[in-house]
Motif scaffolding. Structure first.
Motif, PDB file in Angstrom:
ATOM      1  N   ALA A   1       0.813  -1.162   0.217  1.00  0.00           N
ATOM      2  CA  ALA A   1      -0.003   0.103   0.036  1.00  0.00           C
ATOM      3  C   ALA A   1       0.895   1.212   0.051  1.00  0.00           C
ATOM      4  O   ALA A   1       0.738   2.366  -0.767  1.00  0.00           O
ATOM      5  CB  ALA A   1      -0.919  -0.048   1.164  1.00  0.00           C
ATOM      6  N   ALA A   2       2.034   1.411   0.771  1.00  0.00           N
ATOM      7  CA  ALA A   2       2.792   2.333   1.015  1.00  0.00           C
ATOM      8  C   ALA A   2       3.474   2.477  -0.386  1.00  0.00           C
ATOM      9  O   ALA A   2       3.353   3.766  -1.112  1.00  0.00           O
ATOM     10  CB  ALA A   2       3.882   2.048   1.945  1.00  0.00           C
ATOM     11  N   LEU A   3       3.956   1.529  -1.326  1.00  0.00           N
ATOM     12  CA  LEU A   3       4.590   1.707  -2.360  1.00  0.00           C
ATOM     13  C   LEU A   3       3.575   2.452  -3.401  1.00  0.00           C
ATOM     14  O   LEU A   3       3.961   3.332  -4.133  1.00  0.00           O
ATOM     15  CB  LEU A   3       5.264   0.309  -3.041  1.00  0.00           C
ATOM     16  N   VAL A   4       2.196   1.879  -3.388  1.00  0.00           N
ATOM     17  CA  VAL A   4       1.307   2.462  -4.417  1.00  0.00           C
ATOM     18  C   VAL A   4       1.084   4.088  -4.243  1.00  0.00           C
ATOM     19  O   VAL A   4       1.094   4.580  -4.984  1.00  0.00           O
ATOM     20  CB  VAL A   4      -0.008   1.662  -4.258  1.00  0.00           C
ATOM     21  N   GLU A   5       0.852   4.093  -2.893  1.00  0.00           N
ATOM     22  CA  GLU A   5       0.356   5.668  -2.425  1.00  0.00           C
ATOM     23  C   GLU A   5       1.707   6.683  -2.603  1.00  0.00           C
ATOM     24  O   GLU A   5       1.347   7.813  -2.755  1.00  0.00           O
ATOM     25  CB  GLU A   5      -0.173   5.629  -1.064  1.00  0.00           C
ATOM     26  N   ALA A   6       2.927   6.042  -2.327  1.00  0.00           N
ATOM     27  CA  ALA A   6       3.904   7.102  -2.517  1.00  0.00           C
ATOM     28  C   ALA A   6       4.009   7.420  -3.824  1.00  0.00           C
ATOM     29  O   ALA A   6       4.609   8.694  -4.191  1.00  0.00           O
ATOM     30  CB  ALA A   6       5.244   6.288  -2.049  1.00  0.00           C
ATOM     31  N   HIS A   7       3.740   6.530  -4.746  1.00  0.00           N
ATOM     32  CA  HIS A   7       3.892   7.092  -6.251  1.00  0.00           C
ATOM     33  C   HIS A   7       2.454   7.547  -6.817  1.00  0.00           C
ATOM     34  O   HIS A   7       2.442   8.414  -7.467  1.00  0.00           O
ATOM     35  CB  HIS A   7       4.041   5.843  -7.144  1.00  0.00           C
ATOM     36  N   PHE A   8       1.313   7.008  -6.542  1.00  0.00           N
ATOM     37  CA  PHE A   8       0.121   7.632  -6.865  1.00  0.00           C
ATOM     38  C   PHE A   8      -0.886   7.693  -5.933  1.00  0.00           C
ATOM     39  O   PHE A   8      -1.515   6.861  -5.666  1.00  0.00           O
ATOM     40  CB  PHE A   8      -0.498   6.559  -8.035  1.00  0.00           C
ATOM     41  N   PRO A   9      -0.752   8.890  -5.108  1.00  0.00           N
ATOM     42  CA  PRO A   9      -1.300   9.327  -3.965  1.00  0.00           C
ATOM     43  C   PRO A   9      -2.982   9.151  -4.119  1.00  0.00           C
ATOM     44  O   PRO A   9      -3.528   9.558  -5.207  1.00  0.00           O
ATOM     45  CB  PRO A   9      -0.953  10.522  -3.758  1.00  0.00           C
ATOM     46  N   PRO A  10      -3.682   8.746  -3.141  1.00  0.00           N
ATOM     47  CA  PRO A  10      -5.057   8.626  -3.204  1.00  0.00           C
ATOM     48  C   PRO A  10      -5.672  10.037  -3.388  1.00  0.00           C
ATOM     49  O   PRO A  10      -4.993  11.061  -2.953  1.00  0.00           O
ATOM     50  CB  PRO A  10      -5.466   7.961  -1.710  1.00  0.00           C
ATOM     51  N   ALA A  11      -6.930   9.962  -3.688  1.00  0.00           N
ATOM     52  CA  ALA A  11      -7.733  11.418  -3.952  1.00  0.00           C
ATOM     53  C   ALA A  11      -7.588  12.580  -2.695  1.00  0.00           C
ATOM     54  O   ALA A  11      -7.126  13.769  -2.935  1.00  0.00           O
ATOM     55  CB  ALA A  11      -8.882  11.464  -4.468  1.00  0.00           C
ATOM     56  N   GLN A  12      -7.425  11.878  -1.577  1.00  0.00           N
ATOM     57  CA  GLN A  12      -7.550  13.011  -0.464  1.00  0.00           C
ATOM     58  C   GLN A  12      -6.183  13.420  -0.097  1.00  0.00           C
ATOM     59  O   GLN A  12      -6.028  14.282   1.006  1.00  0.00           O
ATOM     60  CB  GLN A  12      -8.404  12.272   0.627  1.00  0.00           C
ATOM     61  N   ALA A  13      -5.151  12.883  -0.430  1.00  0.00           N
ATOM     62  CA  ALA A  13      -3.789  13.281  -0.194  1.00  0.00           C
ATOM     63  C   ALA A  13      -3.326  14.736  -0.185  1.00  0.00           C
ATOM     64  O   ALA A  13      -3.858  15.421  -1.087  1.00  0.00           O
ATOM     65  CB  ALA A  13      -2.782  12.358  -0.757  1.00  0.00           C
ATOM     66  N   SER A  14      -2.825  15.177   0.807  1.00  0.00           N
ATOM     67  CA  SER A  14      -2.333  16.520   0.683  1.00  0.00           C
ATOM     68  C   SER A  14      -0.944  16.830   0.016  1.00  0.00           C
ATOM     69  O   SER A  14      -0.141  16.109   0.356  1.00  0.00           O
ATOM     70  CB  SER A  14      -2.136  17.104   2.057  1.00  0.00           C
ATOM     71  N   VAL A  15      -1.030  17.850  -0.898  1.00  0.00           N
ATOM     72  CA  VAL A  15       0.100  17.786  -1.899  1.00  0.00           C
ATOM     73  C   VAL A  15       1.046  18.500  -0.921  1.00  0.00           C
ATOM     74  O   VAL A  15       2.561  17.797  -1.215  1.00  0.00           O
ATOM     75  CB  VAL A  15      -0.336  18.907  -3.062  1.00  0.00           C
ATOM     76  N   ASP A  16       0.828  19.098  -0.095  1.00  0.00           N
ATOM     77  CA  ASP A  16       1.780  20.060   0.770  1.00  0.00           C
ATOM     78  C   ASP A  16       2.384  18.798   1.358  1.00  0.00           C
ATOM     79  O   ASP A  16       3.685  18.503   1.720  1.00  0.00           O
ATOM     80  CB  ASP A  16       1.138  20.851   1.642  1.00  0.00           C
ATOM     81  N   GLU A  17       1.960  17.979   2.259  1.00  0.00           N
ATOM     82  CA  GLU A  17       2.040  16.903   2.953  1.00  0.00           C
ATOM     83  C   GLU A  17       3.069  16.211   2.156  1.00  0.00           C
ATOM     84  O   GLU A  17       4.292  15.678   2.454  1.00  0.00           O
ATOM     85  CB  GLU A  17       1.191  16.123   3.770  1.00  0.00           C
ATOM     86  N   LEU A  18       2.806  15.593   0.828  1.00  0.00           N
ATOM     87  CA  LEU A  18       3.619  14.790  -0.120  1.00  0.00           C
ATOM     88  C   LEU A  18       4.831  15.447  -0.144  1.00  0.00           C
ATOM     89  O   LEU A  18       5.734  14.880  -0.273  1.00  0.00           O
ATOM     90  CB  LEU A  18       2.712  14.527  -1.363  1.00  0.00           C
ATOM     91  N   ASN A  19       4.805  16.774  -0.649  1.00  0.00           N
ATOM     92  CA  ASN A  19       5.951  17.434  -1.154  1.00  0.00           C
ATOM     93  C   ASN A  19       6.960  17.548   0.166  1.00  0.00           C
ATOM     94  O   ASN A  19       8.200  17.886   0.078  1.00  0.00           O
ATOM     95  CB  ASN A  19       5.778  18.636  -1.650  1.00  0.00           C
ATOM     96  N   ARG A  20       6.464  17.294   1.484  1.00  0.00           N
ATOM     97  CA  ARG A  20       7.397  17.239   2.579  1.00  0.00           C
ATOM     98  C   ARG A  20       7.895  15.851   2.807  1.00  0.00           C
ATOM     99  O   ARG A  20       8.177  15.595   3.968  1.00  0.00           O
ATOM    100  CB  ARG A  20       6.818  17.905   3.905  1.00  0.00           C
ATOM    101  N   PHE A  21       7.217  14.918   2.008  1.00  0.00           N
ATOM    102  CA  PHE A  21       7.422  13.497   2.122  1.00  0.00           C
ATOM    103  C   PHE A  21       7.074  13.016   3.710  1.00  0.00           C
ATOM    104  O   PHE A  21       7.838  12.354   4.326  1.00  0.00           O
ATOM    105  CB  PHE A  21       9.036  13.330   1.874  1.00  0.00           C
ATOM    106  N   ALA A  22       5.863  13.674   3.837  1.00  0.00           N
ATOM    107  CA  ALA A  22       5.344  13.422   5.264  1.00  0.00           C
ATOM    108  C   ALA A  22       4.134  12.493   5.435  1.00  0.00           C
ATOM    109  O   ALA A  22       3.432  12.471   6.365  1.00  0.00           O
ATOM    110  CB  ALA A  22       5.168  14.852   6.070  1.00  0.00           C
TER     111      ALA A  22
END
Ligand code: ADP
Ligand code: MG
Length: 699
Positions: free
Chosen positions: A202-223
């Motif tokens: 699940a982590a591999l999938v979501e780290a590359h293709f984040p789910p719809a509700q993921a925060s772009v800001d959090e993603l860009n902080r790798f958090a």
């Protein structure tokens, strides 16, 4: 049906869309398998779930739009050689101008009619509408309107040769389809449950293709939880490997641990010419505790230049010798070996121990004689260079190996030396202060002692940064010091790509200084292209005071001791890294005289360079410098080069992920203690581990 592990191990060229060319491009950046590809994080994430209609753009924000190219072309400007590439694009809501400065090759990238996603800052266009300047772009193909490339938060990868971010996105997507649902998890279930970490898949999938509700800001902080889970996984495995290595090392048995009694304490007190500082005492205690254990010591002694590491090592040596063991004391160069030999000989003069110096310039006859005495056990301590590791050097009972300035030694040489004893204790010394976070990882399998204080009575070096335009003042300053009988270093940077040019600069500077600036003094030149004995000769002349000014590239030895040298001029100081500046500065301030370091720089300074020079003038504490350097440069560049023993992490950023690393360390220690893995399991773990982290092997 391949097993889950086999899927990850699949070589990349078996992935649809990867031919020999792309496989080579991937391999070039160290990606060989599907696993490698999946563990290469995007460099950032772009929110294309809400592509903005052009009509709704506002100046001052970054936006993603998808638009068709109506016209495009190269435009010359009044500034010669300066080219602008412009495109007029439009979506259903209206047109927009897009501009790239000085990227004429875009002519071959864009054509009218293409459907393109642009991402970049929206600006006002000279009072007449809006434009986007220098945006990131991705050309879409017709059929892939709303797939993995748009209509969602998309991963953006760093380009790898001919592999564009978009291609990689497609490949990662394809690879993820193959990863089976029952992929084995490398983090134990109980740890995952406690820390509420998502599963590996699940982590591999979501780290590359984040789910719809993921925060772009959090993603860009790798958090995001997915990203943190993968970072944790890497840290956890790293720590497990370190623990396993330590456990394996602790199975080795020394022939006999040393004993320490009052007689030995007294013997140490007799050779000690001064009171140890608190830091020295603590380090010595840690080392002697190790010597008394059944398994071999594997310890790093860190202390800034001048902190007094040598005497600590010598006292430890004395304990070993009092126990009937021999000591090998290894230095990276002949000069340093001789310097150690002279000091140690002086300190041990009244003891019963015999010492020898073995270097490349020891004559054949003397060498033969010494080898016999070493093998017979009559010589108790041998100081030397790499000549110590040659095959014909045999010890009677080697118990302790001291390695000074370890970063200068290859892994192989250390390994050879170690096999010359029966699991001898190993003490490695370095003057390169390693920030705490890095120490953990760089020297993960070493115990670390640190001397943070300095012997009393040292005058702190004064440091000034001066622009090139004040050069004359700097010369006047040097002259004043020379008149008082002091000596000076003038250091030139050596940039690899142009070392010929720099060497010429250093050579010309030496001539200029000796003929025009300081005609009354002798000026020497030292550079990396000289043969070792030529270097040694110049260095010795400087040590002896026969040369007054030493112009050099950065080859001056770490740890060289010329107490009479009181000035260090660093030319083009803006080109040096912070830690390197600090290392260079450490060549002065070693005597009773007030010492000075002048950082000559070329204006204008970049922001980073300004920070570095500022740090240098503000502090002389090597550990603080190291921490600042780490923040300025990031861990990858901390040592200048990657091969200097840094483990290569795929996801961990040592600065960003400090806390996660600590957590993983604690978890790994608990788990390791509870599970007590069998030797076979450890061996398996270490096999992959070495290849994966490429950690330096010491001893
Ligand atoms: P480094 O840690 O850079 O190898 P050295 O061992 O060469 O430093 O020590 C630097 C100098 O400081 C030497 O001249 C040494 O004799 C002196 N020194 C070391 N410890 C003390 C102390 N506790 N008190 C006074 N002088 C000391
Ligand atoms: Mg030293």
């Amino acid at each position: 049906m391949p097993s889950p592990d086999e899927v990850l191990a699949t070589p990349l060229q078996f992935l649809k869309g990867v031919g020999p060319r792309r496989a080579a491009d991937f391999s070039h950046i160290g990606l060989h398998t599907v696993e490698d590809l999946l563990y290469r994080f995007p460099i950032r994430y772009e929110d294309r779930s809400r592509l903005q209609p052009i009509a709704s753009l506002k100046p001052g924000e970054s936006a993603s739009i998808a638009a068709r190219i109506l016209s495009c072309g190269l435009r010359s400007t009044r500034r010669p050689g300066f080219k602008i590439f412009e495109a007029l694009v439009a979506d259903a809501s209206g047109p927009l101008r897009i501009t790239w400065l000085n990227q004429p090759f875009l002519r071959d990238v864009f054509t009218v009619g293409q459907h393109v996603v642009f991402y970049g800052p929206v600006e006002i266009r000279g009072g007449a509408g809006l434009q986007i300047i220098n945006p990131q772009y991705e050309i879409l193909e017709e059929e892939e309107g709303e797939t993995i490339h748009t209509g969602r938060v998309v991963p953006v990868y760093e380009r790898a040769g001919t592999v564009t971010p978009k291609m990689q996105r497609k490949l990662v997507h394809e690879a993820l389809q193959r990863v089976p649902a029952d992929l084995a998890d490398s983090v134990p279930e109980e740890v995952r449950a406690r820390l509420e970490l998502p599963s590996r898949r699940a982590a591999l999938v979501e780290a590359h293709f984040p789910p719809a509700q993921a925060s772009v800001d959090e993603l860009n902080r790798f958090a995001t939880p997915a990203q943190r889970r993968l970072i944790f996984e890497e840290a956890f495995l790293f720590h497990l490997g370190v623990l396993a290595k330590r456990q394996a090392a602790a199975m080795d048995q020394k022939p006999a641990p040393v004993l320490v009694d009052d007689r030995i304490r007294e013997s140490a007190r007799r050779v000690l010419p001064f009171r140890l500082t608190g830091g020295q005492r603590q380090a010595l205690k840690e080392i002697v505790d190790d010597l008394q254990r059944r398994y071999p010591m594997n310890r790093l002694l860190q202390g800034d230049v001048g902190a007094g590491k040598t005497i600590v090592a010598l006292l430890a040596s004395l304990v070993a010798m009092e126990n009937g063991l021999q000591v090998a004391f290894m230095a990276p160069t002949e000069i340093l070996a001789e310097q150690h030999f002279i000091n140690i000989a002086r300190l041990l003069r009244s003891s019963r121990f015999r010492i020898a110096l073995l270097t490349g310039s020891t004559s054949a006859a003397a060498r033969r004689e010494q080898l016999a005495l070493i093998e017979g056990g009559t010589i108790h301590l041998v100081v030397g260079t790499h000549a110590l590791v040659e095959g014909d050097v045999r010890f009677h009972q080697l118990g302790l190996v001291v390695i000074d300035e370890q970063h200068r030694f290859g892994v192989l040489q250390r390994a050879t030396l170690r096999t010359k004893g029966l699991h001898p204790d190993v003490l490695v010394m370095t003057a390169t202060p390693i920030p705490r976070t890095l120490a953990l990882t760089v020297y993960g399998d070493l115990d670390v002692s640190v001397i943070r204080d300095m012997p009393p009575g040292r005058l702190p070096i004064t440091t000034m940064a001066k622009p090139e335009s004040r050069r004359d003042e700097v010369y006047a300053f040097i002259r004043k010091e020379l008149e008082q009988g002091r000596q000076a270093y003038v250091v030139y940077p050596l940039v690899e790509e142009s070392d010929r040019v720099d060497l010429k600069a250093a050579t010309e500077m030496a001539d200029h200084l000796s003929q025009e600036v300081f005609p009354a003094y002798r000026v020497g030149l030292l550079h990396g292209r000289m043969k070792p004995d030529g270097k040694d000769r110049v260095m010795k002349a400087f040590v002896a005071g026969e040369l007054h000014v030493l112009v050099s590239t950065t080859v001056i030895e770490v740890g060289i001791d010329v107490p009479n040298a009181s000035v260090m001029i660093i030319e083009h100081a803006e080109r040096f890294g912070l830690s390197q500046l600090h290392q260079l500065r450490g060549r002065v301030g070693r005597g009773a005289h007030q010492s000075h370091c002048v950082l000559l720089y070329q204006s204008p300074l970049s922001e980073d360079a300004r920070e570095r020079l500022k740090a240098m003038t503000e502090t002389t504490d090597g550990f603080e410098i190291a921490e600042r350097d780490l923040l300025l440069r990031g861990p990858g560049d901390f040592f200048g080069t990657r091969q200097a023993g840094m483990p290569t992490f795929r996801l961990i950023d040592l600065v960003r992920d400090r806390e996660l690393l600590d957590t993983a360390g604690r978890e790994a220690a608990h788990w390791f203690a509870r599970e007590a893995p069998a030797p076979a399991a450890i061996e398996k773990l270490l096999a992959n581990w070495e290849a994966r982290f490429k950690l330096i092997e010491v001893g």
